[in-house]
Design a protein around this motif. Structure first.
Motif, short mmCIF file in Angstrom:
data_model
loop_
_atom_site.label_atom_id
_atom_site.label_comp_id
_atom_site.label_asym_id
_atom_site.label_seq_id
_atom_site.Cartn_x
_atom_site.Cartn_y
_atom_site.Cartn_z
N VAL A 1 0.84 -1.18 0.00
CA VAL A 1 0.00 0.00 0.00
C VAL A 1 0.88 1.24 0.00
CG1 VAL A 1 -1.91 1.19 1.14
CG2 VAL A 1 -1.64 -1.29 1.42
N GLY A 2 0.56 2.19 -0.86
CA GLY A 2 1.27 3.46 -0.89
C GLY A 2 0.31 4.62 -0.69
N GLY A 3 0.82 5.68 -0.07
CA GLY A 3 0.04 6.89 0.12
C GLY A 3 0.61 8.01 -0.73
N ILE A 4 0.85 9.15 -0.10
CA ILE A 4 1.36 10.31 -0.83
C ILE A 4 2.19 11.16 0.12
CG2 ILE A 4 -0.66 11.75 -0.41
CD1 ILE A 4 -0.35 12.67 -3.36
N GLY A 5 3.24 11.76 -0.42
CA GLY A 5 4.10 12.63 0.36
C GLY A 5 5.34 11.93 0.89
N CYS A 6 6.30 12.73 1.34
CA CYS A 6 7.54 12.21 1.92
C CYS A 6 8.22 13.33 2.68
CB CYS A 6 8.46 11.67 0.83
SG CYS A 6 9.95 10.83 1.48
N ASN A 7 8.98 12.98 3.72
CA ASN A 7 9.71 14.00 4.47
C ASN A 7 11.16 14.13 4.03
OD1 ASN A 7 10.44 11.52 5.53
ND2 ASN A 7 10.17 12.11 7.67
N MET A 8 11.53 13.49 2.93
CA MET A 8 12.79 13.77 2.26
C MET A 8 12.48 14.27 0.85
SD MET A 8 15.58 10.89 3.37
CE MET A 8 15.93 10.55 5.10
N ARG A 9 13.49 14.83 0.21
CA ARG A 9 13.35 15.34 -1.16
C ARG A 9 14.49 14.80 -2.01
NH1 ARG A 9 9.02 15.86 -0.09
NH2 ARG A 9 7.60 17.64 -0.18
N CYS A 10 14.54 13.48 -2.14
CA CYS A 10 15.64 12.83 -2.83
C CYS A 10 15.61 13.17 -4.33
CB CYS A 10 15.59 11.33 -2.64
SG CYS A 10 15.74 10.85 -0.90
N LYS A 11 16.71 13.67 -4.83
CA LYS A 11 16.78 14.08 -6.23
C LYS A 11 16.67 12.90 -7.18
CE LYS A 11 19.54 18.21 -5.30
NZ LYS A 11 20.84 18.91 -5.54
N HIS A 12 16.91 11.70 -6.68
CA HIS A 12 16.88 10.52 -7.53
C HIS A 12 15.62 9.67 -7.30
CE1 HIS A 12 18.75 9.54 -3.68
NE2 HIS A 12 18.39 8.29 -3.86
N CYS A 13 14.63 10.18 -6.58
CA CYS A 13 13.47 9.39 -6.21
C CYS A 13 12.74 8.84 -7.44
CB CYS A 13 12.51 10.23 -5.38
SG CYS A 13 11.02 9.34 -4.88
N GLN A 14 12.52 7.52 -7.46
CA GLN A 14 11.81 6.91 -8.58
C GLN A 14 10.30 6.97 -8.41
OE1 GLN A 14 12.96 2.78 -8.84
NE2 GLN A 14 11.93 2.22 -6.94
#
Length: 355
Positions: free
Chosen positions: A83-96
């Motif tokens: 299950v996935g939601g939305i948002g993240c507390n990091m801002r990884c430049k390589h996030c897939q």
């Protein structure tokens, strides 16, 4: 307390400071005035309380092999309801997964699922294990707690960046069964430059999960020119050995270009294999490579006698030499949670809900 669609759910772990709210869920400690959202996009300051804004907003559902998390030593060969939601507390430049992790909650199409409905979907797929993954689960804290309150017999997997404060992490550990945690690099400079966060809280989170006795595996995405030096890889492996255990599985995965790092080349296969060698030389017992298919590289080998106990190629898994969690050749107790153990525990507890 759970909400129906459209109702607000009060966030946990925050305090009022004058006209502001301070979020205490993660190390960012966002200070928000009414109308503001936290860096994660999952916290909104209203006039009367801090709201768990992303509560129940589901972006992704899938039945996955547990090896995809990746978890190689937790119920190997089984599947989980992801299950996935939305948002993240990091801002990884390589996030897939930036399409769900970085867009504001109101900009991404989601479906509201009540905790009871999510449990019903999981059980309806014949699954007894639920994984919160794809985006950062820690920012879904209230929802995860409510889902597991509805069905405590579900096994819980968290695939996390580890950027969460100690008190809420220990509360999550009280209901979790397995954690895969990303250690994205082993310098604070890398975390600041690429992820918009700090390294130390992540390392502390890994220590806490290990202290709490939760099954833990670590993933290190190897990015050419950023976090792939021999010294950095060796320091990471030695930290795992000295601060956690030589039995904690480590996955070195190949980077592929994505998001803001499209100009960075794929990690050479030789590089992740070299990282694997460094880990083994440092004394780690279980070191694997990800995003590649190399026969033998992801096999689980008994550290006592050298017997191959699990053969893997991609998501193909063949358990060849296990007796429960022991090597069937020499009897060595391995850091593996077998499917049979989880099933027998449920039956003994009278909690097996499968048909």
């Amino acid at each position: 307390m759970a909400a129906t669609n459209g109702e607000r759910v009060e966030a946990r772990y925050y305090e009022r400071q004058g006209d502001f709210y301070k979020c205490l869920l993660c190390p960012h400690g966002c200070l928000l005035k009414p109308g503001d959202f936290g860096r994660c996009g999952a916290r909104r300051a209203d006039e009367d309380m801090l709201v768990a804004y992303s509560y129940g907003k589901v972006s992704s559902l899938c039945v996955d092999p547990v090896e995809k998390k990746p978890l190689f030593h937790y119920r190997p060969g089984s599947r989980c309801f992801s299950v996935g939601g939305i948002g993240c507390n990091m801002r990884c430049k390589h996030c897939q997964n930036y399409a769900i992790s970085m867009l504001p909650s109101g900009k991404k199409r989601t479906t509201y699922e009540d905790p009871w409905d999510l449990v019903s979907m999981c059980r309806g797929e014949g699954m007894d294990c639920i994984a919160f993954t794809y985006n950062e689960p820690a920012i879904w804290f209230e929802y995860i707690m409510d889902v597991l309150e509805r069905d405590a017999a579900l096994d819980l997997i968290l695939v996390t960046n580890g950027y969460i404060n100690e008190e809420p992490l220990r509360e999550l550990c009280s209901i979790a069964d397995a954690v895969n945690m990303d250690v994205k690099g082993f310098t604070d400079a890398f975390y600041m430059q690429v992820c918009g966060a700090h390294l130390a809280p992540v390392l502390r989170s890994a220590e806490i999960v290990h202290e709490e006795g939760i099954h833990l595996e670590l993933t290190y995405l190897v990015i050419p020119g950023y976090n792939d030096s021999d010294d950095e890889i060796r320091a990471f492996c030695e930290w795992v050995r000295d601060h956690l255990s030589e039995d904690v599985p480590v996955h070195f995965s190949r980077f592929h270009p994505d998001n803001e790092m499209m100009d960075v080349a794929w990690t050479p296969v030789e590089t992740v294999m070299h990282c694997r060698d460094i880990g083994m030389e440092a004394g780690l017992h279980y070191v694997y490579v990800g995003n590649t298919l190399i026969e033998g590289a992801d096999d689980t080998v008994c550290p006592e006698c050298g017997e191959v106990v699990i053969e893997r190629l991609g998501y193909l898994v063949d358990i060849t030499g296990l007796d429960g969690s022991r090597c069937s050749k020499c009897g060595h107790e391995m850091n593996i949670v077998p499917e049979e153990r989880k099933r027998s525990q449920r039956v003994a507890d009278g909690q097996d809900h499968r048909q």
